[in-house]
Design a protein around this motif. Sequence first.
Motif, short mmCIF file in Angstrom:
data_model
loop_
_atom_site.label_atom_id
_atom_site.label_comp_id
_atom_site.label_asym_id
_atom_site.label_seq_id
_atom_site.Cartn_x
_atom_site.Cartn_y
_atom_site.Cartn_z
N PRO A 1 0.91 -1.19 -0.48
CA PRO A 1 -0.17 -0.07 0.16
C PRO A 1 0.82 1.18 -0.20
CG PRO A 1 -0.66 -1.55 1.75
CD PRO A 1 0.35 -2.02 1.03
N PHE A 2 1.62 1.23 0.63
CA PHE A 2 2.70 1.83 0.43
C PHE A 2 3.59 3.00 -0.72
CE2 PHE A 2 7.21 4.35 1.91
CZ PHE A 2 6.17 4.81 2.18
N CYS A 3 3.79 1.53 -1.27
CA CYS A 3 4.63 1.37 -2.57
C CYS A 3 3.23 2.24 -3.47
CB CYS A 3 4.91 0.33 -2.77
SG CYS A 3 5.52 -0.24 -4.75
N GLY A 4 2.40 1.01 -3.38
CA GLY A 4 1.51 1.91 -4.46
C GLY A 4 0.97 3.96 -4.19
N MET A 5 0.71 4.25 -3.12
CA MET A 5 0.46 5.40 -2.32
C MET A 5 1.98 6.72 -2.92
SD MET A 5 0.08 7.54 1.37
CE MET A 5 1.36 8.11 1.79
N LEU A 6 2.81 5.89 -2.99
CA LEU A 6 4.29 6.62 -4.03
C LEU A 6 3.41 7.23 -5.01
CD1 LEU A 6 7.54 4.90 -1.89
CD2 LEU A 6 5.48 7.16 -1.29
N LEU A 7 3.45 6.29 -6.06
CA LEU A 7 3.11 6.10 -7.05
C LEU A 7 1.74 7.39 -7.46
CD1 LEU A 7 3.54 2.19 -8.15
CD2 LEU A 7 5.26 4.20 -8.36
N ALA A 8 1.35 6.97 -6.61
CA ALA A 8 -0.50 8.47 -6.68
C ALA A 8 -0.08 9.35 -6.66
CB ALA A 8 -1.43 7.00 -6.16
N ASP A 9 0.86 9.35 -5.44
CA ASP A 9 1.54 11.07 -5.11
C ASP A 9 2.15 11.07 -6.31
OD1 ASP A 9 -0.13 11.02 -2.83
OD2 ASP A 9 2.18 10.69 -1.42
N PHE A 10 2.21 10.88 -7.03
CA PHE A 10 3.69 11.91 -7.76
C PHE A 10 2.48 10.90 -9.09
CE2 PHE A 10 6.36 11.75 -4.47
CZ PHE A 10 7.20 12.69 -4.58
N GLY A 11 1.70 10.89 -8.92
CA GLY A 11 0.51 11.34 -10.46
C GLY A 11 0.13 9.80 -11.55
N CYS B 1 10.67 -0.93 -3.40
CA CYS B 1 9.54 -1.56 -4.70
C CYS B 1 8.96 -0.23 -6.08
CB CYS B 1 8.54 -1.96 -4.30
SG CYS B 1 7.58 -3.17 -5.35
N ALA B 2 9.18 0.47 -4.89
CA ALA B 2 8.53 1.52 -5.82
C ALA B 2 10.04 2.28 -6.67
CB ALA B 2 7.71 2.90 -5.22
N PHE B 3 10.73 2.19 -6.29
CA PHE B 3 12.62 2.38 -7.19
C PHE B 3 12.54 1.43 -8.04
CE2 PHE B 3 17.07 1.56 -7.16
CZ PHE B 3 17.71 2.95 -7.71
N GLY B 4 11.87 0.78 -7.59
CA GLY B 4 12.52 -0.82 -8.64
C GLY B 4 11.30 0.06 -9.89
N ILE B 5 10.14 0.04 -9.69
CA ILE B 5 9.31 0.12 -10.77
C ILE B 5 10.03 1.16 -11.65
CG2 ILE B 5 6.71 1.08 -10.67
CD1 ILE B 5 6.23 -1.05 -8.09
N VAL B 6 10.32 2.32 -10.45
CA VAL B 6 10.16 3.77 -11.66
C VAL B 6 11.72 3.19 -12.62
CG1 VAL B 6 11.46 6.38 -11.36
CG2 VAL B 6 9.31 5.35 -10.16
N LEU B 7 12.56 2.41 -11.99
CA LEU B 7 13.73 1.88 -13.18
C LEU B 7 13.17 1.28 -14.58
CD1 LEU B 7 16.32 0.52 -10.03
CD2 LEU B 7 16.31 3.05 -11.21
N ALA B 8 12.40 0.59 -14.26
CA ALA B 8 11.95 -0.78 -15.04
C ALA B 8 10.98 0.19 -15.70
CB ALA B 8 10.74 -1.59 -14.14
#
Length: 382
Positions: free
Chosen positions: A18-28, A160-167
Amino acid sequence: MALAGIRVIELAGLAPAPFCGMLLADFGAKVIRVDRTKVSMAVDTQARGKQSVALNLKKPQGVVILKRLCLQSDVIIEPFRKGVMEKLGLGPEDLLKENPRLIYARLTGYGQSGSYAKSAGHDINYLAISGLLSMLGRSQEKPYAPLNLVADFAGGGLMCAFGIVLALLERTRSGKGQVIDASMVEGAAYVGSFMWKSQNIGLWNRARGENMLDGGAPFYETYRTLDGQHMAVGAIEPQFYQQLIQGLGLDPDDLPDQMSVSDWPELKKIFTEVFATKTLAEWSQIFDGTDACVTPVLSLDTVLTHPHNQERGSFLRDDRGELSPRPAPVLSRTPAGPSLSRDPLIGEHTRSVLMEYGFKSADIEQLLSDGIVECNEAKARL
Ligand SMILES: C[C@H](CCC[C@H](C)C(=O)SCCNC(=O)CCNC(=O)[C@H](O)C(C)(C)COP(=O)(O)OP(=O)(O)OC[C@H]1O[C@@H](n2cnc3c(N)ncnc32)[C@H](O)[C@@H]1OP(=O)(O)O)[C@H]1CC[C@H]2[C@@H]3[C@H](O)C[C@@H]4C[C@H](O)CC[C@]4(C)[C@H]3C[C@H](O)[C@]12C
């Protein structure tokens, strides 16, 4: 916002995903949380800016719907024990075959291989296996986990959010998605790289709680004030330490040397006695504007009123008056735009999301009456 246009499917989990998802949502990013059906209350306290679809994945039609959502999405985050997704027919092979651009993030405690991969666990267990827990705690006391910050959030959700942004970045070159094996044990250990790589400079030679940065040194410690609050001291460098001594009104000639480790307990006693003579406000007045590296220990309720935080707008209030940290870091052209609306109810967006992903009204009604999906629009309007 930096992640505008990115669609994320987040399967509901406990805390890190959930935290990972929130980070991604916060940034759009558009983040759709897939909840179970027949659940009355969401346990996701990190749901800012997300939408919720309630979907029964134990039914073959539920699996088909998730596949369809993933076909038109960029990222899926799954927070289950190894093997759960494969059992549902939703493993990476199944989903990447249909959408080769999909980024499939697997956020687990122990990773996708190794003998612990299928075991249940929580932050404290991951922290223990990372090696870091052995270093955390006071002298002569047992190891102590610092809330569930390190493995769940720093090593888990954030990594995990960092990994997603890298990918996502790599996909702009290759056009291909990939699988992210985000283990909280490894994420936590990686966050703690400093602890491994600074061993040879003598920072951790002594027992737990007796080193410079783990509560052993008097100049890196918290102290109780006259009004029962606390000040944090981080005066490591000699020039800053000098300002600490000056602010405390002590004469350096009466004190042992800062780096005389055997005198640290005695020095701590002196600092403790002096800090206990004034209130937090009085100490703040003395140390604010100096380089003594002394700050008040603020509570979650008082952070907002601190001048520095106020000046930067570091915390925000949502529509219901709830306080939370502003997304960080601050990007100059494309800063985050966190939602200030209330969190979604389970299934609140089932209908609208399915319509958006191309499902026909009549099909949605059938899925609702078959119990494959659930809707909570009416409750949301109350
Ligand atoms: C706030 C508390 C949370 C604390 C966080 C804690 C400190 C952490 O460390 S979180 C990190 C946990 N670890 C991981 O995430 C690592 C990866 N995951 C796992 O290892 C496991 O998922 C697991 C160990 C965490 C859980 O194992 P479990 O056996 O339960 O699940 P899995 O094996 O993964 O399988 C999942 C099964 O579910 C099926 N599924 C999934 N989605 C669907 C779907 N849409 N439809 C149908 N089926 C679905 C899937 O197919 C699997 O099925 P099978 O098993 O058949 O394969 C909170 C912790 C507890 C909370 C409280 C509690 O919930 C009670 C109250 C509830 C109320 O609503 C709110 C108040 C509560 C008191 C609530 C309060 C807090 O939220 C908690 C205290």
